[in-house]
Structure formats: structure tokens, C-alpha cells
Design an enzyme around this catalytic site. Structure first.
Site, PDB file in Angstrom:
ATOM      1  N   SER A  11       0.805  -1.228   0.000  1.00 49.72           N
ATOM      2  CA  SER A  11       0.000   0.000   0.000  1.00 49.72           C
ATOM      3  C   SER A  11       0.834   1.273   0.000  1.00 49.72           C
ATOM      4  O   SER A  11       0.322   2.346  -0.304  1.00 49.72           O
ATOM      5  CB  SER A  11      -0.941   0.013   1.211  1.00 49.72           C
ATOM      6  N   GLY A  13       5.152   3.143   0.012  1.00 47.86           N
ATOM      7  CA  GLY A  13       6.609   3.039  -0.064  1.00 47.86           C
ATOM      8  C   GLY A  13       7.125   2.062  -1.100  1.00 47.86           C
ATOM      9  O   GLY A  13       6.709   2.068  -2.268  1.00 47.86           O
ATOM     10  N   TYR A 149      15.322  -4.323  15.078  1.00 51.23           N
ATOM     11  CA  TYR A 149      15.035  -4.245  13.638  1.00 51.23           C
ATOM     12  C   TYR A 149      16.100  -5.014  12.848  1.00 51.23           C
ATOM     13  O   TYR A 149      15.784  -5.806  11.962  1.00 51.23           O
ATOM     14  CB  TYR A 149      14.994  -2.777  13.213  1.00 51.23           C
ATOM     15  N   HIS A 183      13.763   6.785   0.247  1.00 55.63           N
ATOM     16  CA  HIS A 183      12.739   7.791   0.557  1.00 55.63           C
ATOM     17  C   HIS A 183      11.359   7.151   0.697  1.00 55.63           C
ATOM     18  O   HIS A 183      10.708   6.852  -0.307  1.00 55.63           O
ATOM     19  CB  HIS A 183      12.660   8.814  -0.597  1.00 55.63           C
TER      20      HIS A 183
HETATM   21  P1  NAP Z   1       6.450   2.022   4.592  1.00 58.88           P
HETATM   22  O1  NAP Z   1       6.367   3.083   3.572  1.00 58.88           O
HETATM   23  O2  NAP Z   1       6.206   2.339   6.019  1.00 58.88           O
HETATM   24  O3  NAP Z   1       5.472   0.814   4.140  1.00 58.88           O
HETATM   25  C1  NAP Z   1       5.326  -0.303   4.939  1.00 58.88           C
HETATM   26  C2  NAP Z   1       4.235  -1.178   4.351  1.00 58.88           C
HETATM   27  O4  NAP Z   1       4.096  -2.354   5.175  1.00 58.88           O
HETATM   28  C3  NAP Z   1       2.857  -0.508   4.335  1.00 58.88           C
HETATM   29  O5  NAP Z   1       2.149  -0.941   3.198  1.00 58.88           O
HETATM   30  C4  NAP Z   1       2.187  -1.054   5.596  1.00 58.88           C
HETATM   31  O6  NAP Z   1       0.775  -0.967   5.491  1.00 58.88           O
HETATM   32  C5  NAP Z   1       2.723  -2.494   5.562  1.00 58.88           C
HETATM   33  N1  NAP Z   1       2.669  -3.180   6.849  1.00 58.88           N
HETATM   34  C6  NAP Z   1       3.269  -2.824   8.017  1.00 58.88           C
HETATM   35  N2  NAP Z   1       2.975  -3.716   8.978  1.00 58.88           N
HETATM   36  C7  NAP Z   1       2.179  -4.669   8.410  1.00 58.88           C
HETATM   37  C8  NAP Z   1       1.545  -5.842   8.872  1.00 58.88           C
HETATM   38  N3  NAP Z   1       1.658  -6.253  10.147  1.00 58.88           N
HETATM   39  N4  NAP Z   1       0.818  -6.571   8.002  1.00 58.88           N
HETATM   40  C9  NAP Z   1       0.676  -6.184   6.716  1.00 58.88           C
HETATM   41  N5  NAP Z   1       1.252  -5.085   6.212  1.00 58.88           N
HETATM   42  C10 NAP Z   1       1.997  -4.318   7.052  1.00 58.88           C
HETATM   43  O7  NAP Z   1       7.890   1.316   4.598  1.00 58.88           O
HETATM   44  P2  NAP Z   1       8.941   1.066   3.406  1.00 58.88           P
HETATM   45  O8  NAP Z   1      10.067   1.983   3.636  1.00 58.88           O
HETATM   46  O9  NAP Z   1       8.275   0.991   2.094  1.00 58.88           O
HETATM   47  O10 NAP Z   1       9.437  -0.387   3.831  1.00 58.88           O
HETATM   48  C11 NAP Z   1       9.132  -1.557   3.080  1.00 58.88           C
HETATM   49  C12 NAP Z   1      10.101  -2.654   3.514  1.00 58.88           C
HETATM   50  O11 NAP Z   1      11.430  -2.243   3.189  1.00 58.88           O
HETATM   51  C13 NAP Z   1      10.095  -2.901   5.029  1.00 58.88           C
HETATM   52  O12 NAP Z   1      10.272  -4.267   5.266  1.00 58.88           O
HETATM   53  C14 NAP Z   1      11.307  -2.144   5.515  1.00 58.88           C
HETATM   54  O13 NAP Z   1      11.823  -2.681   6.702  1.00 58.88           O
HETATM   55  C15 NAP Z   1      12.243  -2.336   4.350  1.00 58.88           C
HETATM   56  N6  NAP Z   1      13.313  -1.339   4.259  1.00 58.88           N
HETATM   57  C16 NAP Z   1      13.037  -0.021   4.093  1.00 58.88           C
HETATM   58  C17 NAP Z   1      14.095   0.885   4.011  1.00 58.88           C
HETATM   59  C18 NAP Z   1      13.885   2.374   3.805  1.00 58.88           C
HETATM   60  O14 NAP Z   1      14.880   3.116   3.856  1.00 58.88           O
HETATM   61  N7  NAP Z   1      12.687   2.846   3.571  1.00 58.88           N
HETATM   62  C19 NAP Z   1      15.412   0.435   4.125  1.00 58.88           C
HETATM   63  C20 NAP Z   1      15.644  -0.912   4.286  1.00 58.88           C
HETATM   64  C21 NAP Z   1      14.589  -1.801   4.350  1.00 58.88           C
HETATM   65  P3  NAP Z   1      -0.184  -0.944   6.804  1.00 58.88           P
HETATM   66  O15 NAP Z   1       0.435  -0.032   7.798  1.00 58.88           O
HETATM   67  O16 NAP Z   1      -1.523  -0.516   6.287  1.00 58.88           O
HETATM   68  O17 NAP Z   1      -0.237  -2.359   7.283  1.00 58.88           O
END
Ligand code: NAP
Length: 238
Positions: A11, A13, A149, A183
């Protein structure tokens, strides 16, 4: 009928960028997140018409099982799975609350295990498929203030390599993609200047740049059990 990919955390990111790219490339996409309105909003923005939104908390076993059964009934066989659902509740270990530790581990690590298990039933029947887990460079290198984490993401590395060995003979591939600082809402609190200074390429990444690498891993028929960092060189500097 084009091939179906389930994108957990689709949904927002990184997951949303993956869903958009896959839809552009002709996949059908099932977008999962806890907030169904947000998942629906992503689906509405996708190219094509055969996509669906599902509300599911990936950390809840019965919910995952029911949702994946529902996806198969409604959309057919699952060929691909991207585990991008994730949360962070960062603090020094001494200040970390046990309930936060549990929710981070259950969402990031257990959640990917539960959804992979649910999708595998479909892939095993079809004798083929691919899973991409989203880890983090922090899981590979560690980071002060992110013990829980990083443990959840390091766990995904062992999980990915082990599952890749378990299912390779069934023509199912499992890989881990480790983003650096990207981002999204998750990094909204990070100072742009501070973050960029630590990255050899000198800037944060965009979700679309991660999505391109996810597509590569999904479609590379001879790549399994691998960890691919998409981090602007960050891990070289950690
Ligand atoms: P984000 O924008 O906060 O998106 C997170 C997504 O996960 C949202 O769709 C959220 O939707 C969903 N989510 C969270 N908890 C959930 C649950 N219990 N069940 C189902 N859906 C869930 O984060 P992002 O940055 O895109 O991160 C995506 C992945 O990349 C994550 O695993 C994160 O750890 C990893 N990552 C991100 C970065 C970064 O710099 N952004 C770096 C390294 C790794 P709902 O809240 O509606 O459930």
C-alpha cells in the site's frame, strides 16, 4: 491470464512502487496491508484492471492463511510473492519495550515466514514460483539503535537461504533484497543531509529504484538464495 504476484506491504513506499512496476509489466497484483483503504488506493493507481486489494496483518497466522486462501479462490494460482511489509520501532536495546520487540520481530520476520508458507502451497502445486524478501543493509551490517530491527532483517537472510535450499528442486526461487536508506515514510525522520553523507552515491534511494531490482530477482530464472543490496554503496561504508 497473466501471472499473479502478491505484494505484502504493497500500500505504501517500496511495496507500492513494486506493485506499480509489476502492473506496468503486465503482472496481476494482489496488494496486502493492514489498512484496506490504503491497499485499495494503490490498486486504483495501478495500470490494468485485474488487481485486487486485501486487508491482512502478516503477523497473524490465521489471518494470513485465510487471506491467501481467499486470494487463490478469487485470483487463481500465486506465481510470485514479495514480502515488503515491515515496521521499525528504533531505540537503544536498554530502552526497548518488550512489546515493541515482539511486534517488530513478528511483522518483519515471522510475517515473511507465514506469507511464504501460505504462498508456497500454490507454487508447489504449479511446480514453480519466486519469492523476494525485503531485508535491509542494517540486517547485514548492524546499526546502533536498531538491534531489534536489524535482528529481524538478519533473520530474513538465514530464512531466505534455507528456504531457497528447501524448494529449489521444485523450481521455486527465494532471494533477499537489502535496501539502504530509501525515501519512504519509514525514513521520514532521517535528516536528508546526514543520511546522504554516509552513502557513497551521495543520495538516498527512491522506491522505484528498489522496485527495478525486485523485478530482476523475480524474473531471473537462475538466481536463488542470494542477497542483493540496493543501497547506493552504503554497506561499503558501514
Ligand atoms: P512504509 O512506507 O512504512 O510501508 C510499509 C508497508 O508495510 C505498508 O504498506 C504497511 O501498510 C505495511 N505493513 C506494516 N505492517 C504490516 C503488517 N503487520 N501486516 C501487513 N502489512 C503491514 O515502509 P517502506 O520503507 O516501504 O518499507 C518496506 C520494507 O522495506 C520494510 O520491510 C522495511 O523494513 C524495508 N526497508 C526499508 C528501508 C527504507 O529506507 N525505507 C530500508 C531498508 C529496508 P499498513 O500499515 O496498512 O499495514
Amino acid at each position: 491470464m497473466s501471472r499473479l504476484c502478491v505484494v505484502c506491504g504493497g500500500s505504501k513506499g517500496i511495496g507500492r512502487a513494486v506493485s506499480r512496476l509489476l502492473a506496468e509489466k503486465g503482472f496481476r497484483v494482489a496488494v496486502l496491508s493492514r489498512n484496506q483503504d490504503a491497499a485499495r488506493a494503490t490498486v486504483t493507481s495501478l495500470k490494468g484492471v485485474d488487481h485486487l486489494a486485501f486487508s491482512c496483518d502478516v503477523s497473524q497466522e490465521q489471518e494470513v492463511q485465510k487471506t491467501f486462501e481467499n486470494i487463490q479462490k478469487t485470483c487463481g494460482n500465486i506465481s510470485y510473492l514479495v514480502n515488503a511489509a515491515g515496521i521499525n520501532k528504533d531505540s537503544l536495546l536498554l530502552r526497548a519495550r518488550p512489546e515493541d520487540m515482539v511486534s517488530v520481530l513478528h511483522t518483519n520476520l515471522l510475517g515473511s515466514m507465514l506469507t511464504s508458507r501460505a504462498a508456497l502451497r500454490s507454487m508447489l502445486r504449479a511446480r514453480g514460483g519466486a519469492i523476494v524478501n525485503i531485508g535491509s543493509v542494517v540486517g547485514l551490517k548492524g546499526n546502533s539503535g536498531q538491534c531489534v530491527y536489524s535482528a529481524s532483517k538478519a533473520g530474513l537472510e538465514g530464512f531466505t537461504r534455507s528456504l531457497a535450499k528447501e524448494v529449489a528442486s521444485r523450481n521455486i526461487r527465494v532471494n533477499l533484497l537489502a535496501p539502504g536508506f530509501i525515501h519512504t515514510d519509514m525514513t521520514a525522520g532521517l535528516s536528508e543531509e546526514e543520511g546522504a553523507r554516509s552513502i557513497p552515491l551521495g543520495r538516498l534511494g527512491e522506491p522505484e529504484e528498489v522496485a527495478q531490482a525486485v523485478l530482476f530477482l523475480l524474473l531471473s530464472p537462475y538466481v536463488t538464495g542470494q542477497v542483493l543490496a540496493v543501497d547506493g554503496g552504503l554497506q561499503l561504508a558501514m
